[in-house]
Design a protein around this motif. Structure first.
Motif, PDB file in Angstrom:
ATOM      1  N   THR A  73       0.828  -1.204   0.000  1.00  0.00           N
ATOM      2  CA  THR A  73       0.000   0.000   0.000  1.00  0.00           C
ATOM      3  C   THR A  73       0.862   1.253   0.000  1.00  0.00           C
ATOM      4  N   GLY A  74       1.942   1.250   0.761  1.00  0.00           N
ATOM      5  CA  GLY A  74       2.857   2.387   0.761  1.00  0.00           C
ATOM      6  C   GLY A  74       3.497   2.615  -0.593  1.00  0.00           C
ATOM      7  N   ILE A  75       3.845   1.543  -1.272  1.00  0.00           N
ATOM      8  CA  ILE A  75       4.448   1.666  -2.603  1.00  0.00           C
ATOM      9  C   ILE A  75       3.440   2.222  -3.601  1.00  0.00           C
ATOM     10  N   VAL A  76       2.199   1.735  -3.530  1.00  0.00           N
ATOM     11  CA  VAL A  76       1.168   2.204  -4.458  1.00  0.00           C
ATOM     12  C   VAL A  76       0.834   3.673  -4.200  1.00  0.00           C
ATOM     13  N   VAL A  77       0.715   4.061  -2.951  1.00  0.00           N
ATOM     14  CA  VAL A  77       0.446   5.464  -2.629  1.00  0.00           C
ATOM     15  C   VAL A  77       1.610   6.347  -3.085  1.00  0.00           C
ATOM     16  N   SER A  78       2.833   5.869  -2.948  1.00  0.00           N
ATOM     17  CA  SER A  78       3.988   6.633  -3.411  1.00  0.00           C
ATOM     18  C   SER A  78       3.977   6.796  -4.925  1.00  0.00           C
ATOM     19  N   ALA A  79       3.511   5.767  -5.635  1.00  0.00           N
ATOM     20  CA  ALA A  79       3.432   5.861  -7.096  1.00  0.00           C
ATOM     21  C   ALA A  79       2.413   6.899  -7.529  1.00  0.00           C
ATOM     22  N   PHE A  80       1.355   7.079  -6.747  1.00  0.00           N
ATOM     23  CA  PHE A  80       0.383   8.122  -7.064  1.00  0.00           C
ATOM     24  C   PHE A  80       0.850   9.500  -6.591  1.00  0.00           C
ATOM     25  N   GLY A  81       1.605   9.532  -5.523  1.00  0.00           N
ATOM     26  CA  GLY A  81       2.071  10.807  -4.997  1.00  0.00           C
ATOM     27  C   GLY A  81       3.222  11.417  -5.778  1.00  0.00           C
ATOM     28  N   PHE A  82       4.052  10.567  -6.375  1.00  0.00           N
ATOM     29  CA  PHE A  82       5.235  11.062  -7.083  1.00  0.00           C
ATOM     30  C   PHE A  82       4.887  12.020  -8.225  1.00  0.00           C
ATOM     31  N   PRO A  83       3.975  11.681  -9.142  1.00  0.00           N
ATOM     32  CA  PRO A  83       3.659  12.656 -10.193  1.00  0.00           C
ATOM     33  C   PRO A  83       2.937  13.889  -9.657  1.00  0.00           C
ATOM     34  N   LEU A  84       2.169  13.738  -8.580  1.00  0.00           N
ATOM     35  CA  LEU A  84       1.519  14.906  -8.001  1.00  0.00           C
ATOM     36  C   LEU A  84       2.541  15.896  -7.434  1.00  0.00           C
ATOM     37  N   ILE A  85       3.570  15.368  -6.790  1.00  0.00           N
ATOM     38  CA  ILE A  85       4.618  16.244  -6.262  1.00  0.00           C
ATOM     39  C   ILE A  85       5.396  16.896  -7.403  1.00  0.00           C
ATOM     40  N   LEU A  86       5.690  16.121  -8.445  1.00  0.00           N
ATOM     41  CA  LEU A  86       6.392  16.702  -9.596  1.00  0.00           C
ATOM     42  C   LEU A  86       5.579  17.814 -10.248  1.00  0.00           C
ATOM     43  N   ALA A  87       4.271  17.646 -10.327  1.00  0.00           N
ATOM     44  CA  ALA A  87       3.428  18.683 -10.911  1.00  0.00           C
ATOM     45  C   ALA A  87       3.305  19.882  -9.988  1.00  0.00           C
ATOM     46  N   ARG A  88       3.278  19.643  -8.700  1.00  0.00           N
ATOM     47  CA  ARG A  88       3.144  20.738  -7.740  1.00  0.00           C
ATOM     48  C   ARG A  88       4.367  21.646  -7.739  1.00  0.00           C
ATOM     49  N   VAL A  89       5.554  21.074  -7.898  1.00  0.00           N
ATOM     50  CA  VAL A  89       6.772  21.893  -7.939  1.00  0.00           C
ATOM     51  C   VAL A  89       7.112  22.327  -9.367  1.00  0.00           C
ATOM     52  N   GLU A  90       6.179  22.070 -10.288  1.00  0.00           N
ATOM     53  CA  GLU A  90       6.254  22.514 -11.685  1.00  0.00           C
ATOM     54  C   GLU A  90       7.423  21.912 -12.449  1.00  0.00           C
ATOM     55  N   VAL A  91       7.795  20.690 -12.113  1.00  0.00           N
ATOM     56  CA  VAL A  91       8.776  19.956 -12.911  1.00  0.00           C
ATOM     57  C   VAL A  91       8.084  19.379 -14.147  1.00  0.00           C
TER      58      VAL A  91
ATOM     59  N   LYS B 170       4.061  19.225 -16.235  1.00  0.00           N
ATOM     60  CA  LYS B 170       2.793  19.938 -16.358  1.00  0.00           C
ATOM     61  C   LYS B 170       1.663  19.084 -15.796  1.00  0.00           C
ATOM     62  N   TRP B 171       0.551  19.724 -15.459  1.00  0.00           N
ATOM     63  CA  TRP B 171      -0.568  19.016 -14.848  1.00  0.00           C
ATOM     64  C   TRP B 171      -1.214  18.027 -15.808  1.00  0.00           C
ATOM     65  N   GLY B 172      -1.168  18.310 -17.099  1.00  0.00           N
ATOM     66  CA  GLY B 172      -1.701  17.355 -18.071  1.00  0.00           C
ATOM     67  C   GLY B 172      -0.896  16.069 -18.085  1.00  0.00           C
ATOM     68  N   ALA B 173       0.416  16.195 -17.995  1.00  0.00           N
ATOM     69  CA  ALA B 173       1.269  15.010 -17.915  1.00  0.00           C
ATOM     70  C   ALA B 173       0.996  14.252 -16.627  1.00  0.00           C
ATOM     71  N   CYS B 174       0.750  14.976 -15.553  1.00  0.00           N
ATOM     72  CA  CYS B 174       0.421  14.338 -14.275  1.00  0.00           C
ATOM     73  C   CYS B 174      -0.869  13.536 -14.401  1.00  0.00           C
ATOM     74  N   GLY B 175      -1.858  14.094 -15.076  1.00  0.00           N
ATOM     75  CA  GLY B 175      -3.114  13.378 -15.272  1.00  0.00           C
ATOM     76  C   GLY B 175      -2.944  12.114 -16.083  1.00  0.00           C
ATOM     77  N   LEU B 176      -2.137  12.183 -17.129  1.00  0.00           N
ATOM     78  CA  LEU B 176      -1.887  10.991 -17.938  1.00  0.00           C
ATOM     79  C   LEU B 176      -1.134   9.923 -17.147  1.00  0.00           C
ATOM     80  N   VAL B 177      -0.171  10.333 -16.348  1.00  0.00           N
ATOM     81  CA  VAL B 177       0.585   9.373 -15.538  1.00  0.00           C
ATOM     82  C   VAL B 177      -0.318   8.757 -14.469  1.00  0.00           C
ATOM     83  N   LEU B 178      -1.185   9.545 -13.873  1.00  0.00           N
ATOM     84  CA  LEU B 178      -2.119   8.999 -12.880  1.00  0.00           C
ATOM     85  C   LEU B 178      -3.095   8.023 -13.516  1.00  0.00           C
ATOM     86  N   ALA B 179      -3.554   8.316 -14.728  1.00  0.00           N
ATOM     87  CA  ALA B 179      -4.426   7.371 -15.437  1.00  0.00           C
ATOM     88  C   ALA B 179      -3.679   6.075 -15.722  1.00  0.00           C
ATOM     89  N   GLY B 180      -2.418   6.204 -16.125  1.00  0.00           N
ATOM     90  CA  GLY B 180      -1.598   5.018 -16.340  1.00  0.00           C
ATOM     91  C   GLY B 180      -1.394   4.228 -15.056  1.00  0.00           C
TER      92      GLY B 180
END
Length: 131
Positions: A75-93, A95-105
């Motif tokens: 569960t920790g690994i799965v939550v980290s996989a969802f949190g990683f693109p959100l953190i990257l999008a939040r610090v603007e590394v 874009k939010w569209g890329a974050c959405g595609l990665v979360l869908a994946g």
């Protein structure tokens, strides 16, 4: 024959999930490959469960501490996989569209991994444990 259909369906859904991940990285509008690091989370997410199934003593108790710990780590690994693109999008590394595609994946890939264990983890003659 049902096992082959399930395997084909799981491989198709895995390909769709990886396509979402690649689109989130490789489209000309995004052009950032940092989200590809979620592949590490995909690879290590089943490892705690594999270890717990090997160590399992097959008792008929209602709870197994080793298996519960494996679920916790997974569960920790799965939550980290969802949190990683959100953190990257939040610090603007990325874009939010890329974050959405990665979360869908992520959703598709983790449902594929879950489906694999549900279909092939029953312990019958068509099981992943024989591999």
């Amino acid at each position: 024959m049902a096992g082959i259909k399930a395997l084909v369906g799981l491989s198709f859904s895995g390909a769709i999930g990886l396509t979402f991940l690649m689109l989130g990285c490789a489209l000309d509008y995004y052009e950032v490959y940092w989200p590809m690091f979620v592949l590490l989370f995909y690879a290590i997410s089943p490892i705690p469960y594999f270890i717990a199934k090997r160590v399992n003593d097959d008792t008929e108790s209602s709870s197994n501490a080793c298996l519960e710990l494996a679920y916790f780590f997974t569960t920790g690994i799965v939550v980290s996989a969802f949190g990683f693109p959100l953190i990257l999008a939040r610090v603007e590394v990325i874009k939010w569209g890329a974050c959405g595609l990665v979360l869908a994946g992520n959703v598709v890939i983790f449902l594929t991994i879950l489906g694999f264990f549900l279909v092939f983890g029953r312990g019958d003659d068509f099981s992943w444990e024989q591999w």
